[in-house]
Design an enzyme around this catalytic site. Structure first.
Site, PDB file in Angstrom:
ATOM      1  N   THR A 193      21.964 -89.729  89.904  1.00  0.00           N
ATOM      2  CA  THR A 193      22.014 -88.272  89.856  1.00  0.00           C
ATOM      3  C   THR A 193      20.953 -87.692  90.771  1.00  0.00           C
ATOM      4  O   THR A 193      19.922 -88.304  90.978  1.00  0.00           O
ATOM      5  CB  THR A 193      21.712 -87.859  88.399  1.00  0.00           C
ATOM      6  OG1 THR A 193      22.773 -88.319  87.604  1.00  0.00           O
ATOM      7  CG2 THR A 193      21.528 -86.364  88.225  1.00  0.00           C
ATOM      8  N   ARG A 221      34.434 -87.082  80.045  1.00  0.00           N
ATOM      9  CA  ARG A 221      33.065 -87.129  79.519  1.00  0.00           C
ATOM     10  C   ARG A 221      32.142 -86.197  80.322  1.00  0.00           C
ATOM     11  O   ARG A 221      32.179 -86.147  81.540  1.00  0.00           O
ATOM     12  CB  ARG A 221      32.546 -88.569  79.601  1.00  0.00           C
ATOM     13  CG  ARG A 221      31.086 -88.745  79.147  1.00  0.00           C
ATOM     14  CD  ARG A 221      30.121 -88.744  80.320  1.00  0.00           C
ATOM     15  NE  ARG A 221      28.775 -89.147  79.933  1.00  0.00           N
ATOM     16  CZ  ARG A 221      27.720 -89.036  80.743  1.00  0.00           C
ATOM     17  NH1 ARG A 221      27.859 -88.564  81.953  1.00  0.00           N
ATOM     18  NH2 ARG A 221      26.523 -89.405  80.336  1.00  0.00           N
ATOM     19  N   GLY A 223      28.083 -85.207  80.868  1.00  0.00           N
ATOM     20  CA  GLY A 223      26.722 -85.679  80.610  1.00  0.00           C
ATOM     21  C   GLY A 223      25.733 -84.544  80.448  1.00  0.00           C
ATOM     22  O   GLY A 223      26.112 -83.402  80.172  1.00  0.00           O
ATOM     23  N   ASP A 224      24.477 -84.865  80.637  1.00  0.00           N
ATOM     24  CA  ASP A 224      23.408 -83.880  80.436  1.00  0.00           C
ATOM     25  C   ASP A 224      23.196 -82.967  81.640  1.00  0.00           C
ATOM     26  O   ASP A 224      22.669 -81.864  81.495  1.00  0.00           O
ATOM     27  CB  ASP A 224      22.088 -84.588  80.135  1.00  0.00           C
ATOM     28  CG  ASP A 224      21.664 -85.478  81.308  1.00  0.00           C
ATOM     29  OD1 ASP A 224      22.531 -86.194  81.860  1.00  0.00           O
ATOM     30  OD2 ASP A 224      20.486 -85.456  81.680  1.00  0.00           O
ATOM     31  N   THR A 244      17.354 -87.134  84.898  1.00  0.00           N
ATOM     32  CA  THR A 244      18.317 -88.178  85.257  1.00  0.00           C
ATOM     33  C   THR A 244      18.174 -89.340  84.286  1.00  0.00           C
ATOM     34  O   THR A 244      17.072 -89.646  83.851  1.00  0.00           O
ATOM     35  CB  THR A 244      18.113 -88.676  86.702  1.00  0.00           C
ATOM     36  OG1 THR A 244      18.943 -89.827  86.901  1.00  0.00           O
ATOM     37  CG2 THR A 244      16.681 -89.066  86.976  1.00  0.00           C
ATOM     38  N   GLY A 245      19.295 -89.942  83.948  1.00  0.00           N
ATOM     39  CA  GLY A 245      19.232 -91.060  83.015  1.00  0.00           C
ATOM     40  C   GLY A 245      20.473 -91.089  82.148  1.00  0.00           C
ATOM     41  O   GLY A 245      21.487 -90.472  82.490  1.00  0.00           O
ATOM     42  N   GLY A 247      22.682 -89.848  79.957  1.00  0.00           N
ATOM     43  CA  GLY A 247      22.828 -88.445  79.593  1.00  0.00           C
ATOM     44  C   GLY A 247      22.973 -88.130  78.119  1.00  0.00           C
ATOM     45  O   GLY A 247      22.457 -87.122  77.643  1.00  0.00           O
TER      46      GLY A 247
HETATM   47  N1  ASP Z   1      22.321 -88.149  83.602  1.00  0.00           N
HETATM   48  C1  ASP Z   1      23.542 -88.476  84.256  1.00  0.00           C
HETATM   49  C2  ASP Z   1      24.655 -88.452  83.244  1.00  0.00           C
HETATM   50  O1  ASP Z   1      24.464 -88.924  82.156  1.00  0.00           O
HETATM   51  C3  ASP Z   1      23.550 -89.820  84.910  1.00  0.00           C
HETATM   52  C4  ASP Z   1      22.347 -90.174  85.707  1.00  0.00           C
HETATM   53  O2  ASP Z   1      21.360 -89.447  85.742  1.00  0.00           O
HETATM   54  O3  ASP Z   1      22.376 -91.221  86.330  1.00  0.00           O
HETATM   55  O4  ASP Z   1      25.718 -88.020  83.568  1.00  0.00           O
END
Ligand code: ASP
Length: 327
Positions: A193, A221, A223-224, A244-245, A247
């Site tokens: 991200t 789906r 995400g965050d 990022t991570g 989500g």
């Molecule tokens: N946070 C993002 C999500 O969950 C993915 C990512 O940051 O790699 O969609």
């Protein structure tokens, strides 16, 4: 040449204000995703490519701020470059859903007035962050999803592309591998991200995040990244944050807003607040990832509990800094 008293006073004031009195600090912080980013898995060429890309993003954002542009414009421009680069999981180079399609999420927030815009599940918008900004600026809503978001974008002439534009050879191959191997799939949680936060010369903060989400995510789906308060938050009273991570964990904790709240209600510094939320709360819940942030005074944080996070900052009076791995 003779100066009148008033003129001399004015000239001295000008010189003093440029040199001795503190100038308003400004700057930009960016990320290109957190995850299993290990030096042992990286070739020198790839590393150089990421470093150059991140540096270019920082320089572009910084120039806008230095020229007196808004934090919002700097964030927008920085994210556009990363969306257009196949290196990152946003725009071109986005990861794919279990159906092999790119579905993109993005959001943006203006700390000056708490205006925010977000889009989720768009499949044809070349730069989702631009559409998120349009939602913020041209609609009475905060979030639009799927077809409705795209139809709204078309009304404003936003650039549309075929879904295949987003799918790079590398992402398609890893999708094919994962289809075959369940094991690979578990390891895969491919992050990448992109996000940016900035403080401009007028003391305004802004934050933005754009993503393809998580590899092999379910069709539909979200995400965050497009959730205001989870993946993105900005408030001139406190800070601007982009996450990022994994989500789902960031949504459950309301990560970005939680950092801001710790600063607002408990007087935490931005870095202490980030550590509390990422290293303590997120880790305890079992989530991984990180955030970048900048506060109204130009203090920054780049905190993550994963192996690495593509990241960098460029602050007034300093040189650009790019980092990838854990220190
Ligand atoms: N946070 C993002 C999500 O969950 C993915 C990512 O940051 O790699 O969609």
């Amino acid at each position: 040449m003779r100066f009148s008293g008033a003129k001399a006073f004015f000239i001295i004031f000008l010189i003093l204000s440029q040199t001795i009195l503190p100038q308003n600090k400004f700057g930009i912080v960016i990320h290109g995703g957190a995850g299993t980013i290990l030096k042992s898995n990286m070739t020198p060429e790839k590393e150089a490519e990421y470093t150059a890309a991140l540096k270019h993003v920082l320089e572009t954002g910084y120039k806008i701020l230095n020229d007196g542009g808004t934090a919002l414009d700097a964030v927008n421009a920085a994210i556009n470059i990363m969306e257009d680069s196949p290196l990152f999981n946003a725009g071109k180079g986005a990861v794919l859903t279990e159906k092999g399609v790119a579905e993109l999420d993005a959001s943006v927030m203006d700390g000056k007035n708490l205006m925010a815009g977000a889009v989720a599940g768009v499949k044809h918008v070349k730069n989702p962050i631009n559409l998120a900004r349009l939602v913020m600026e041209k609609s009475p809503h905060v979030m639009l999803v799927g077809d409705g978001a795209e139809e709204f974008g078309k009304e404003f002439g936003i650039e549309m592309v075929d879904n295949s534009y987003f799918i790079t050879k590398e992402r398609w191959e890893s999708y094919q591998r994962m289809l075959k191997r369940e094991e690979e799939r578990k390891k895969a949680e491919k992050h990448g991200t992109v996000g940016a936060v900035a403080l401009d010369k007028n003391g305004n903060l802004a934050a933005g995040t754009s993503t393809g989400g998580m590899m092999m995510k379910k069709f539909g789906r979200v995400g965050d990244a497009p959730i205001i308060g989870a993946g993105t938050y900005a408030n001139n009273k406190t800070c601007a944050i982009s996450a990022t991570g994994y989500g789902e964990y960031f949504i459950r904790l309301g990560v970005a807003r939680d950092v801001s709240a710790l600063m607002e209600y408990k007087n935490y510094s931005i870095d202490d607040a980030a550590k509390e939320v990422i290293m303590n709360k997120l880790s305890k819940l079992g989530g991984d990832g990180g955030i970048i942030g900048i506060d109204k005074e130009g203090n920054i944080t780049m905190t993550f509990n994963s192996d690495g996070m593509y990241r960098g900052h460029f602050l007034s009076g300093e040189q650009p800094v790019v980092k990838i791995y854990k220190e």
